[in-house]
Design an enzyme around this catalytic site. Structure first.
Site, PDB file in Angstrom:
ATOM      1  N   HIS A   1       7.920   1.384 -10.783  1.00 17.67           N
ATOM      2  CA  HIS A   1       6.692   0.897 -10.023  1.00 17.67           C
ATOM      3  C   HIS A   1       5.262   1.212 -10.792  1.00 17.67           C
ATOM      4  CE1 HIS A   1       7.510   4.869  -8.460  1.00 17.67           C
ATOM      5  NE2 HIS A   1       6.527   5.066  -8.379  1.00 17.67           N
ATOM      6  N   MET A   2       4.353   0.342 -10.633  1.00 19.43           N
ATOM      7  CA  MET A   2       2.987   0.574 -11.070  1.00 19.43           C
ATOM      8  C   MET A   2       1.942   0.934 -10.073  1.00 19.43           C
ATOM      9  SD  MET A   2       0.651  -2.374 -13.061  1.00 19.43           S
ATOM     10  CE  MET A   2       1.292  -2.347 -14.554  1.00 19.43           C
ATOM     11  N   HIS A   3       1.474   2.119 -10.369  1.00 22.05           N
ATOM     12  CA  HIS A   3       0.253   2.360  -9.294  1.00 22.05           C
ATOM     13  C   HIS A   3      -0.954   1.962  -9.693  1.00 22.05           C
ATOM     14  CE1 HIS A   3       2.507   6.134  -7.463  1.00 22.05           C
ATOM     15  NE2 HIS A   3       3.135   6.026  -8.574  1.00 22.05           N
ATOM     16  N   ARG A  44       0.867  -1.165   0.069  1.00 22.70           N
ATOM     17  CA  ARG A  44      -0.051  -0.056  -0.019  1.00 22.70           C
ATOM     18  C   ARG A  44       0.741   1.440  -0.018  1.00 22.70           C
ATOM     19  NH1 ARG A  44      -5.333  -1.524   0.644  1.00 22.70           N
ATOM     20  NH2 ARG A  44      -5.592  -3.470   1.707  1.00 22.70           N
ATOM     21  N   ASP A  45       0.264   2.132  -0.936  1.00 22.19           N
ATOM     22  CA  ASP A  45       1.201   3.698  -0.896  1.00 22.19           C
ATOM     23  C   ASP A  45       1.062   4.186   0.337  1.00 22.19           C
ATOM     24  OD1 ASP A  45       2.081   5.560  -3.496  1.00 22.19           O
ATOM     25  OD2 ASP A  45       1.604   6.330  -1.375  1.00 22.19           O
ATOM     26  N   ILE A  46       2.101   4.616   0.808  1.00 20.22           N
ATOM     27  CA  ILE A  46       2.232   5.606   2.162  1.00 20.22           C
ATOM     28  C   ILE A  46       1.242   6.732   2.181  1.00 20.22           C
ATOM     29  CG2 ILE A  46       4.134   7.005   1.887  1.00 20.22           C
ATOM     30  CD1 ILE A  46       5.135   5.952   4.531  1.00 20.22           C
ATOM     31  N   VAL A  91      10.215   8.119  -6.803  1.00 20.68           N
ATOM     32  CA  VAL A  91      10.985   7.000  -6.210  1.00 20.68           C
ATOM     33  C   VAL A  91      11.670   6.212  -7.573  1.00 20.68           C
ATOM     34  CG1 VAL A  91      11.112   4.932  -4.878  1.00 20.68           C
ATOM     35  CG2 VAL A  91       9.761   6.697  -4.144  1.00 20.68           C
ATOM     36  N   ASN A 103       4.739   6.377 -13.543  1.00 25.28           N
ATOM     37  CA  ASN A 103       5.641   7.883 -14.059  1.00 25.28           C
ATOM     38  C   ASN A 103       7.071   7.396 -14.277  1.00 25.28           C
ATOM     39  OD1 ASN A 103       3.187   9.055 -13.332  1.00 25.28           O
ATOM     40  ND2 ASN A 103       3.731   8.870 -11.153  1.00 25.28           N
TER      41      ASN A 103
HETATM   42  P1  5GP Z   1       6.175   8.153  -8.115  1.00 22.82           P
HETATM   43  O1  5GP Z   1       5.784   9.509  -8.336  1.00 22.82           O
HETATM   44  O2  5GP Z   1       7.479   7.932  -8.008  1.00 22.82           O
HETATM   45  O3  5GP Z   1       5.569   7.186  -9.163  1.00 22.82           O
HETATM   46  O4  5GP Z   1       5.388   7.518  -6.879  1.00 22.82           O
HETATM   47  C1  5GP Z   1       6.134   7.144  -5.635  1.00 22.82           C
HETATM   48  C2  5GP Z   1       5.209   6.623  -4.437  1.00 22.82           C
HETATM   49  O5  5GP Z   1       5.884   6.075  -3.783  1.00 22.82           O
HETATM   50  C3  5GP Z   1       4.271   7.876  -4.046  1.00 22.82           C
HETATM   51  O6  5GP Z   1       3.067   7.630  -4.194  1.00 22.82           O
HETATM   52  C4  5GP Z   1       4.466   7.830  -2.532  1.00 22.82           C
HETATM   53  O7  5GP Z   1       3.736   8.128  -1.696  1.00 22.82           O
HETATM   54  C5  5GP Z   1       5.139   6.509  -2.454  1.00 22.82           C
HETATM   55  N1  5GP Z   1       5.995   6.284  -1.224  1.00 22.82           N
HETATM   56  C6  5GP Z   1       7.306   6.977  -1.206  1.00 22.82           C
HETATM   57  N2  5GP Z   1       7.959   6.410  -0.139  1.00 22.82           N
HETATM   58  C7  5GP Z   1       7.033   5.267   0.411  1.00 22.82           C
HETATM   59  C8  5GP Z   1       7.455   4.524   1.507  1.00 22.82           C
HETATM   60  O8  5GP Z   1       8.458   4.639   2.206  1.00 22.82           O
HETATM   61  N3  5GP Z   1       6.295   3.424   1.711  1.00 22.82           N
HETATM   62  C9  5GP Z   1       5.328   3.456   0.868  1.00 22.82           C
HETATM   63  N4  5GP Z   1       4.534   2.376   1.252  1.00 22.82           N
HETATM   64  N5  5GP Z   1       5.197   4.295  -0.191  1.00 22.82           N
HETATM   65  C10 5GP Z   1       6.117   5.234  -0.351  1.00 22.82           C
END
Ligand code: 5GP
Length: 117
Positions: free
Chosen positions: A101-103, A30-32, A97, A88
């Protein structure tokens, strides 16, 4: 080798996360900072920084992202109403990050795909 991010530590269970699925190729947690009632990140266990770095050898893991997304969507009860899968890449894509990764986002109508400028 790619620089490690927090996601590698989550995959190795060295950092806390709500892991909902894991196998030999991918991990989902799960996203934080959830942007929707269901917001799960599905990541290859191998630390590929961005889509620009994908190699043919990564295709099995990247295909697995989709099959796990569909499986989790069914399990979370959002498959029928629908959901969004998002990847992204780099600055203009809004990547934060640098571990591909896939949301998986769902559980409410998600609106237009992109913010209007
Ligand atoms: P991006 O913008 O790189 O596609 O999305 C990165 C996602 O990773 C964001 O939605 C952010 O909330 C999530 N995220 C960043 N650090 C952590 C973490 O330590 N744990 C979790 N579960 N999600 C994270």
């Amino acid at each position: 080798m790619a620089a490690e991010t927090i996601f590698s530590k989550i995959i190795r269970r060295e950092a806390p996360a709500d892991i909902v699925y894991q196998d030999d190729l991918v991990t989902a947690f799960r996203d934080i900072h959830p942007q929707a009632p269901v917001h799960i990140l599905i990541v290859p266990n191998k630390a590929i920084p961005t889509v620009n770095d994908v190699q043919p050898a990564d295709e099995a893991a990247l295909g697995r992202l989709f099959s796990v997304a569909g499986k989790l969507a069914h399990e979370m009860g959002i498959a029928e109403d629908g959901y969004r899968l998002l990847v992204n890449c780099n600055r203009h894509g809004g990547q934060v990050v640098y571990h591909l990764h896939m949301h998986l986002l769902g559980g409410r109508p998600l609106g237009p795909m992109l913010l209007r400028p």
